[in-house]
Design a protein around this motif. Structure first.
Motif, PDB file in Angstrom:
ATOM      1  N   MET A   1     -31.905 -46.432  35.880  1.00  0.00           N
ATOM      2  CA  MET A   1     -31.480 -47.214  37.030  1.00  0.00           C
ATOM      3  C   MET A   1     -31.005 -46.250  38.114  1.00  0.00           C
ATOM      4  N   SER A   2     -31.354 -46.542  39.360  1.00  0.00           N
ATOM      5  CA  SER A   2     -30.926 -45.687  40.467  1.00  0.00           C
ATOM      6  C   SER A   2     -29.499 -46.037  40.886  1.00  0.00           C
ATOM      7  N   TRP A   3     -28.880 -45.111  41.601  1.00  0.00           N
ATOM      8  CA  TRP A   3     -27.514 -45.357  42.090  1.00  0.00           C
ATOM      9  C   TRP A   3     -27.499 -46.572  43.008  1.00  0.00           C
ATOM     10  N   GLN A   4     -28.557 -46.741  43.790  1.00  0.00           N
ATOM     11  CA  GLN A   4     -28.615 -47.887  44.695  1.00  0.00           C
ATOM     12  C   GLN A   4     -28.625 -49.194  43.919  1.00  0.00           C
ATOM     13  N   ASN A   5     -29.302 -49.211  42.762  1.00  0.00           N
ATOM     14  CA  ASN A   5     -29.304 -50.424  41.937  1.00  0.00           C
ATOM     15  C   ASN A   5     -27.908 -50.774  41.444  1.00  0.00           C
ATOM     16  N   TYR A   6     -27.114 -49.763  41.090  1.00  0.00           N
ATOM     17  CA  TYR A   6     -25.740 -50.036  40.654  1.00  0.00           C
ATOM     18  C   TYR A   6     -24.958 -50.715  41.773  1.00  0.00           C
ATOM     19  N   VAL A   7     -25.136 -50.233  42.995  1.00  0.00           N
ATOM     20  CA  VAL A   7     -24.425 -50.834  44.135  1.00  0.00           C
ATOM     21  C   VAL A   7     -24.949 -52.243  44.399  1.00  0.00           C
ATOM     22  N   ASP A   8     -26.266 -52.366  44.515  1.00  0.00           N
ATOM     23  CA  ASP A   8     -26.865 -53.647  44.892  1.00  0.00           C
ATOM     24  C   ASP A   8     -26.737 -54.709  43.803  1.00  0.00           C
ATOM     25  N   ASP A   9     -26.978 -54.326  42.548  1.00  0.00           N
ATOM     26  CA  ASP A   9     -27.014 -55.303  41.461  1.00  0.00           C
ATOM     27  C   ASP A   9     -25.656 -55.520  40.800  1.00  0.00           C
ATOM     28  N   ASN A  10     -24.972 -54.433  40.458  1.00  0.00           N
ATOM     29  CA  ASN A  10     -23.734 -54.546  39.696  1.00  0.00           C
ATOM     30  C   ASN A  10     -22.514 -54.824  40.564  1.00  0.00           C
ATOM     31  N   LEU A  11     -22.459 -54.271  41.745  1.00  0.00           N
ATOM     32  CA  LEU A  11     -21.270 -54.449  42.582  1.00  0.00           C
ATOM     33  C   LEU A  11     -21.468 -55.587  43.585  1.00  0.00           C
ATOM     34  N   VAL A  12     -22.275 -55.378  44.607  1.00  0.00           N
ATOM     35  CA  VAL A  12     -22.481 -56.415  45.622  1.00  0.00           C
ATOM     36  C   VAL A  12     -23.189 -57.627  45.008  1.00  0.00           C
ATOM     37  N   GLY A  13     -24.126 -57.393  44.124  1.00  0.00           N
ATOM     38  CA  GLY A  13     -24.875 -58.479  43.488  1.00  0.00           C
ATOM     39  C   GLY A  13     -24.019 -59.393  42.623  1.00  0.00           C
ATOM     40  N   SER A  14     -22.843 -58.927  42.248  1.00  0.00           N
ATOM     41  CA  SER A  14     -21.935 -59.761  41.442  1.00  0.00           C
ATOM     42  C   SER A  14     -21.411 -60.945  42.231  1.00  0.00           C
ATOM     43  N   GLY A  15     -21.408 -60.816  43.553  1.00  0.00           N
ATOM     44  CA  GLY A  15     -20.829 -61.855  44.402  1.00  0.00           C
ATOM     45  C   GLY A  15     -19.330 -61.729  44.584  1.00  0.00           C
ATOM     46  N   PHE A  16     -18.720 -60.757  43.887  1.00  0.00           N
ATOM     47  CA  PHE A  16     -17.269 -60.570  43.974  1.00  0.00           C
ATOM     48  C   PHE A  16     -16.880 -59.426  44.912  1.00  0.00           C
ATOM     49  N   VAL A  17     -17.853 -58.631  45.323  1.00  0.00           N
ATOM     50  CA  VAL A  17     -17.636 -57.478  46.202  1.00  0.00           C
ATOM     51  C   VAL A  17     -18.583 -57.634  47.386  1.00  0.00           C
ATOM     52  N   ASP A  18     -18.069 -57.467  48.608  1.00  0.00           N
ATOM     53  CA  ASP A  18     -18.902 -57.637  49.802  1.00  0.00           C
ATOM     54  C   ASP A  18     -19.645 -56.377  50.200  1.00  0.00           C
ATOM     55  N   SER A  19     -19.015 -55.231  50.024  1.00  0.00           N
ATOM     56  CA  SER A  19     -19.674 -53.962  50.322  1.00  0.00           C
ATOM     57  C   SER A  19     -19.164 -52.931  49.326  1.00  0.00           C
ATOM     58  N   ALA A  20     -20.011 -51.932  49.063  1.00  0.00           N
ATOM     59  CA  ALA A  20     -19.654 -50.974  48.020  1.00  0.00           C
ATOM     60  C   ALA A  20     -20.351 -49.646  48.259  1.00  0.00           C
ATOM     61  N   ALA A  21     -19.808 -48.623  47.606  1.00  0.00           N
ATOM     62  CA  ALA A  21     -20.419 -47.294  47.659  1.00  0.00           C
ATOM     63  C   ALA A  21     -20.077 -46.547  46.384  1.00  0.00           C
ATOM     64  N   ILE A  22     -20.919 -45.583  46.079  1.00  0.00           N
ATOM     65  CA  ILE A  22     -20.651 -44.621  45.020  1.00  0.00           C
ATOM     66  C   ILE A  22     -20.666 -43.258  45.686  1.00  0.00           C
TER      67      ILE A  22
END
Length: 136
Positions: A1-22
């Protein structure tokens, strides 16, 4: 999984976080970020990127620092509600911020008004646990 997938799917995609970064924990390099996440130079107004990276690292290494200074992100100042060597949380008038340091990176999640802090915290902390288990 790419780092972008972690941001898009796991963080922002959760619906609980509006914006995120690693971010890289040593140099603050942006490994991945959501399109809504503020640029590093905009995190703390009037501050150069190198200073922002130093402040982020300082937040984890000196637990009293974010509690006395607050946490800046995207031009907003958040009141620090938790600070230790792993996690720093902040609360503002219209949302909050969750930062968690793993061995090699820092996860940052920003949530807006109407979102529950506990859900955002769990989302970011769970991904951090997974990355730590994977050697990051």
């Amino acid at each position: 999984m790419s780092w972008q997938n972690y941001v898009d799917d796991n963080l922002v995609g959760s619906g609980f976080v509006d914006s995120a970064a690693i971010l890289g924990s040593e140099d603050g390099s942006v490994w991945s970020r959501s399109s809504e996440f503020p640029s590093l130079s905009a995190l703390i107004p009037g501050t150069e990127v190198a200073e922002v990276v130093s402040i982020i690292k300082d937040n984890f290494e000196r637990e009293h620092t974010p509690q006395s200074r607050g946490i800046w992100a995207g031009g907003l100042k958040y009141m620090c509600v938790k600070a230790d060597t792993r996690s720093v949380y902040g609360k503002g008038n219209k949302g909050g911020i969750v930062t968690v340091r793993t061995g090699k990176c820092v996860l940052v999640g920003i949530y807006g008004e109407g979102k529950q802090a506990g859900n955002a915290v769990k989302t970011v902390e769970d991904l951090a646990d997974y990355l730590i288990g994977a050697g990051f």
